[in-house]
Design an enzyme around this catalytic site. Structure first.
Site, short mmCIF file in Angstrom:
data_model
loop_
_atom_site.label_atom_id
_atom_site.label_comp_id
_atom_site.label_asym_id
_atom_site.label_seq_id
_atom_site.Cartn_x
_atom_site.Cartn_y
_atom_site.Cartn_z
N CYS A 108 -36.40 62.40 -25.61
CA CYS A 108 -36.49 63.71 -26.84
C CYS A 108 -34.91 64.40 -26.21
CB CYS A 108 -37.32 64.85 -26.39
SG CYS A 108 -39.56 64.77 -26.66
N HIS A 243 -34.94 72.30 -26.13
CA HIS A 243 -35.71 71.36 -26.70
C HIS A 243 -37.30 71.81 -27.30
CE1 HIS A 243 -37.99 67.83 -27.90
NE2 HIS A 243 -38.45 68.38 -26.12
N ASN A 273 -43.05 69.73 -31.67
CA ASN A 273 -42.34 69.37 -30.96
C ASN A 273 -41.64 67.77 -31.56
OD1 ASN A 273 -40.90 67.72 -28.75
ND2 ASN A 273 -42.46 67.30 -27.63
O1 UT7 Z 1 -41.21 66.24 -24.80
C1 UT7 Z 1 -41.85 66.76 -24.03
C2 UT7 Z 1 -43.08 66.46 -24.08
N1 UT7 Z 1 -44.13 67.29 -23.12
C3 UT7 Z 1 -43.71 68.27 -22.81
O2 UT7 Z 1 -43.12 68.95 -22.50
C4 UT7 Z 1 -45.10 68.78 -22.23
C5 UT7 Z 1 -45.03 69.81 -20.72
N2 UT7 Z 1 -46.91 70.66 -20.52
C6 UT7 Z 1 -47.13 71.55 -21.57
O3 UT7 Z 1 -46.45 71.40 -22.43
C7 UT7 Z 1 -48.16 71.68 -20.95
O4 UT7 Z 1 -49.39 70.96 -20.04
C8 UT7 Z 1 -49.64 71.12 -21.83
C9 UT7 Z 1 -50.03 72.52 -23.32
C10 UT7 Z 1 -49.97 69.98 -22.25
C11 UT7 Z 1 -50.70 71.97 -21.63
O5 UT7 Z 1 -50.99 73.82 -21.27
P1 UT7 Z 1 -51.70 73.49 -20.09
O6 UT7 Z 1 -51.57 74.90 -19.68
O7 UT7 Z 1 -50.95 73.23 -18.73
O8 UT7 Z 1 -53.20 73.18 -19.72
P2 UT7 Z 1 -53.22 72.24 -19.29
O9 UT7 Z 1 -53.68 70.82 -19.49
O10 UT7 Z 1 -54.37 73.68 -17.21
O11 UT7 Z 1 -55.32 71.85 -19.25
C12 UT7 Z 1 -56.25 73.29 -19.26
C13 UT7 Z 1 -57.38 72.97 -20.09
C14 UT7 Z 1 -57.97 71.77 -19.56
O12 UT7 Z 1 -59.48 71.98 -19.72
P3 UT7 Z 1 -59.59 72.60 -18.18
O13 UT7 Z 1 -60.26 71.42 -17.75
O14 UT7 Z 1 -59.42 73.69 -17.78
O15 UT7 Z 1 -61.65 72.76 -18.53
C15 UT7 Z 1 -57.78 71.06 -20.55
O16 UT7 Z 1 -58.41 70.03 -21.28
O17 UT7 Z 1 -57.57 73.51 -21.58
C16 UT7 Z 1 -57.76 72.12 -22.06
N3 UT7 Z 1 -57.19 71.12 -23.30
C17 UT7 Z 1 -57.32 72.03 -24.62
N4 UT7 Z 1 -58.38 72.87 -24.95
C18 UT7 Z 1 -58.08 73.50 -26.28
C19 UT7 Z 1 -56.11 70.93 -22.98
N5 UT7 Z 1 -55.63 70.73 -24.50
C20 UT7 Z 1 -56.03 71.40 -25.41
C21 UT7 Z 1 -56.73 71.80 -26.77
N6 UT7 Z 1 -57.41 72.10 -26.84
N7 UT7 Z 1 -55.61 70.90 -26.54
#
Ligand code: UT7
Length: 341
Positions: A108, A243, A273
């Site tokens: 990225c 970004h 993204n």
């Molecule tokens: O260019 C670089 C690319 N990557 C990035 O920039 C990513 C950076 N990170 C992020 O943007 C965030 O960490 C995410 C958007 C990927 C995830 O958000 P988060 O607030 O860190 O969520 P999490 O991973 O802690 O997940 C929380 C919950 C989980 O469920 P449990 O374990 O609490 O029951 C996930 O399984 O949300 C769940 N979850 C979803 N639920 C509905 C994860 N993805 C989804 C989804 N829809 N798409």
């Protein structure tokens, strides 16, 4: 180095969060609240070469140059339509160029890596005009059964033509090996002499919170560093382009650096993204909307798999285009600017 021309193109197909609700256990509310994304553009086929070409043609037109005027084509991409030839090579004929062409892979942060590379060729007197492109078909690398990653991405292409000048005031590129937090394994191939890997390739894998932490910390460090080298305060920047990976990352960086929200625009809600295309897409939207004025200072910062990061400070040198395209919908614009929708 100065930016002489700029252009961008998104695929026609829009995929909304509602559409994702139909194929994944996810919700529009979750995606919006955790990422700020409402929709993204997704290519229908192997059309990245055409997208990149379209962006490049707009940038050349904007610069008043032809493909034959280029001394180099430099494309930041994770993977073009072919593993080889390179995307830059595939684009060469379409823009009528005869110059060397190469792809550069810095995930990225690729566009900022490519800008710095172009600047070095120009400063060394080895090139006069370079086409720098950020083009990604990242949605075809995602695993569409994995809700934790596929909802984040979108496709697109942005391009600039650069030439001699003093517009690039400071750049910082960083890299440190950390392959576990964000990666995608290469296909193992089918050689009967090769052991199959323990883990079958299955698209993008990511430890989201680790990447989130890295993104915020590194962007803050990089932006502070480049502003310092440029001899400016970050608060003096007319625009800070981050970004477009997650609205929450953008807001966290903005808040910790105490930046005026009106100076930190974004389009992630429409694009998702788009990896290396993210920064040039946003820059082009600002330019086409008539929001960039000669003399303005623009800081940019990107981060990605590697882990890599890139940031720079540019002094914008171009007048707004004759024909303005109202900004479709950019968040955090100055209050006196109301984009038409
Ligand atoms: O260019 C670089 C690319 N990557 C990035 O920039 C990513 C950076 N990170 C992020 O943007 C965030 O960490 C995410 C958007 C990927 C995830 O958000 P988060 O607030 O860190 O969520 P999490 O991973 O802690 O997940 C929380 C919950 C989980 O469920 P449990 O374990 O609490 O029951 C996930 O399984 O949300 C769940 N979850 C979803 N639920 C509905 C994860 N993805 C989804 C989804 N829809 N798409």
């Amino acid at each position: 180095m100065n930016i002489l021309g700029i252009g961008s193109t998104l695929p026609e197909q829009t995929v909304t969060n509602r559409q994702l609700e139909e194929i994944l256990e996810t919700s529009d509310a979750w995606i919006r609240s955790r990422t700020g994304i409402a929709q993204r553009r997704v290519m229908k086929g192997s059309e990245l070469t055409n997208l990149a070409l379209s962006a490049a043609q707009k940038a050349l037109l904007d610069a008043g140059l032809n493909g034959a005027d280029l001394d180099m084509i430099l494309v930041a991409t994770t993977m073009g339509d072919y593993v080889f030839p390179s995307l830059s090579c595939l684009m060469q004929e379409g823009i009528g160029a005869l110059c060397p062409a190469m792809d550069l892979h810095a995930a990225c942060a690729g566009f900022i890596y490519a800008l710095e590379t172009a600047d070095s060729f120009i400063k060394a007197g080895k090139a006069k005009h370079i086409l720098v492109v950020g083009a990604e078909a990242i949605t075809r690398l995602a695993n569409w059964n994995d809700r934790t990653t596929c909802v984040l991405f979108g496709d697109g292409a942005g391009a600039v033509v650069v030439g001699a000048g003093e517009g690039l005031l400071a750049t910082r590129l960083t890299a440190r090996t950390d392959k576990d937090v964000l990666y995608m394994l290469a296909e193992p191939g089918n050689s009967p002499f090769t052991n199959q890997p323990d883990e079958a390739p299955a698209g993008v894998k990511m430890q989201g919170q680790e990447v989130f932490r890295f993104a915020v910390t590194q962007s803050i460090e990089d932006l502070t560093w480049v502003a310092d080298i440029a001899g400016k305060a970050l608060q003096e920047m007319d625009w800070v382009l981050l970004h477009q990976a997650n609205r929450r990352i953008i807001d966290a960086v903005r808040q910790r650096l105490k930046l005026d929200p009106a100076r930190v625009p974004g389009n992630i809600h429409r694009t998702g993204n788009t990896s290396a295309a993210s920064i040039p897409l946003l820059l082009d939207e600002l330019y086409r909307a008539g929001l960039l004025e000669p003399g303005q200072l623009i800081a940019m910062s990107a981060f990605g798999a590697g882990l890599v990061s890139g940031a720079c400070v540019l002094r914008w040198g171009k007048e707004p285009p004759d024909k303005l395209t109202p900004a479709e919908d950019l968040f955090s614009l100055p209050v006196n600017i109301t984009p038409e929708t």
